[in-house]
Write a protein that holds these residues in place. Structure first.
Motif, PDB file in Angstrom:
ATOM      1  N   TRP A  38       9.793  10.899  -1.652  1.00  0.00           N
ATOM      2  CA  TRP A  38       8.692   9.347  -1.641  1.00  0.00           C
ATOM      3  C   TRP A  38       8.375   9.826  -3.581  1.00  0.00           C
ATOM      4  O   TRP A  38       8.553   8.410  -4.600  1.00  0.00           O
ATOM      5  CB  TRP A  38       7.598   9.205  -0.847  1.00  0.00           C
ATOM      6  N   PHE A  39       8.516  10.877  -3.880  1.00  0.00           N
ATOM      7  CA  PHE A  39       8.048  11.353  -5.619  1.00  0.00           C
ATOM      8  C   PHE A  39       9.820  10.421  -5.963  1.00  0.00           C
ATOM      9  O   PHE A  39       9.390   9.759  -7.235  1.00  0.00           O
ATOM     10  CB  PHE A  39       8.823  13.307  -5.932  1.00  0.00           C
ATOM     11  N   ASP A  40      10.715  10.855  -5.855  1.00  0.00           N
ATOM     12  CA  ASP A  40      11.911  10.102  -6.119  1.00  0.00           C
ATOM     13  C   ASP A  40      12.096   8.854  -6.432  1.00  0.00           C
ATOM     14  O   ASP A  40      12.484   8.397  -7.560  1.00  0.00           O
ATOM     15  CB  ASP A  40      13.306  10.828  -5.598  1.00  0.00           C
ATOM     16  N   ASP A  41      11.666   8.232  -5.408  1.00  0.00           N
ATOM     17  CA  ASP A  41      11.060   6.612  -5.343  1.00  0.00           C
ATOM     18  C   ASP A  41      10.393   6.108  -6.582  1.00  0.00           C
ATOM     19  O   ASP A  41      10.354   5.196  -6.833  1.00  0.00           O
ATOM     20  CB  ASP A  41      11.024   6.133  -3.781  1.00  0.00           C
ATOM     21  N   HIS A  42       9.571   6.880  -6.537  1.00  0.00           N
ATOM     22  CA  HIS A  42       8.028   6.504  -7.344  1.00  0.00           C
ATOM     23  C   HIS A  42       8.481   6.792  -8.782  1.00  0.00           C
ATOM     24  O   HIS A  42       7.482   6.618  -9.523  1.00  0.00           O
ATOM     25  CB  HIS A  42       6.849   6.432  -6.525  1.00  0.00           C
ATOM     26  N   GLY A  43       9.271   7.787  -8.706  1.00  0.00           N
ATOM     27  CA  GLY A  43       9.255   8.374 -10.961  1.00  0.00           C
ATOM     28  C   GLY A  43       8.757   9.635 -10.561  1.00  0.00           C
ATOM     29  O   GLY A  43       7.494   9.777 -11.512  1.00  0.00           O
ATOM     30  N   HIS A  44       8.240  10.417  -9.527  1.00  0.00           N
ATOM     31  CA  HIS A  44       6.852  11.517 -10.057  1.00  0.00           C
ATOM     32  C   HIS A  44       8.066  12.666  -9.454  1.00  0.00           C
ATOM     33  O   HIS A  44       6.782  13.286  -8.413  1.00  0.00           O
ATOM     34  CB  HIS A  44       5.193  11.169  -8.806  1.00  0.00           C
ATOM     35  N   LEU A  45       9.127  12.694  -9.656  1.00  0.00           N
ATOM     36  CA  LEU A  45      10.069  13.803  -8.829  1.00  0.00           C
ATOM     37  C   LEU A  45      10.068  15.437 -10.048  1.00  0.00           C
ATOM     38  O   LEU A  45       9.477  16.080 -10.237  1.00  0.00           O
ATOM     39  CB  LEU A  45      11.344  14.107  -9.198  1.00  0.00           C
ATOM     40  N   TRP A  46       9.147  15.191 -11.308  1.00  0.00           N
ATOM     41  CA  TRP A  46       8.736  16.152 -12.119  1.00  0.00           C
ATOM     42  C   TRP A  46       7.324  17.513 -11.455  1.00  0.00           C
ATOM     43  O   TRP A  46       7.457  17.676 -11.860  1.00  0.00           O
ATOM     44  CB  TRP A  46       8.639  15.656 -13.510  1.00  0.00           C
TER      45      TRP A  46
END
Length: 95
Positions: free
Chosen positions: A42-50
């Motif tokens: 989910w973080f990867d899909d929404h650009g929040h992996l950081w």
């Protein structure tokens, strides 16, 4: 430009449970990393992996901090026992 000179002395540095504080902070960062790990996709899909990697970096740097403050605490205790009655000077770096 005139040189600035302080009008009063700096206060004594505050001492407290530094090792426990840094250890507690490190544990919190690591728990936050573990809690977010199942949501990696989910973080990867929404650009929040950081967010995930920020928690991992906090835990890693916290481990370095725990190592540092444990060494500092040990050095302060050695300096206090080396000269009974005359503890380390406030603000002095441990040798």
């Amino acid at each position: 430009m005139a040189k600035w000179t302080p009008t009063h002395e700096a206060p004594e540095p505050l001492e407290g449970p530094v090792v426990a504080t840094v250890t507690g902070g490190t544990i919190i960062w690591f728990v936050l990393f573990l809690v977010q790990l199942p949501f990696y996709g989910w973080f990867d899909d929404h650009g929040h992996l950081w967010w995930l990697w920020t928690c991992a970096a906090g835990a890693g740097l916290g481990l370095i901090g725990v190592w540092y403050v444990r060494g500092r605490d040990a050095a302060l205790k050695r300096a206090a026992t080396a000269e009974p009655g005359a503890g380390p000077e406030p603000g002095a770096a441990p040798q």
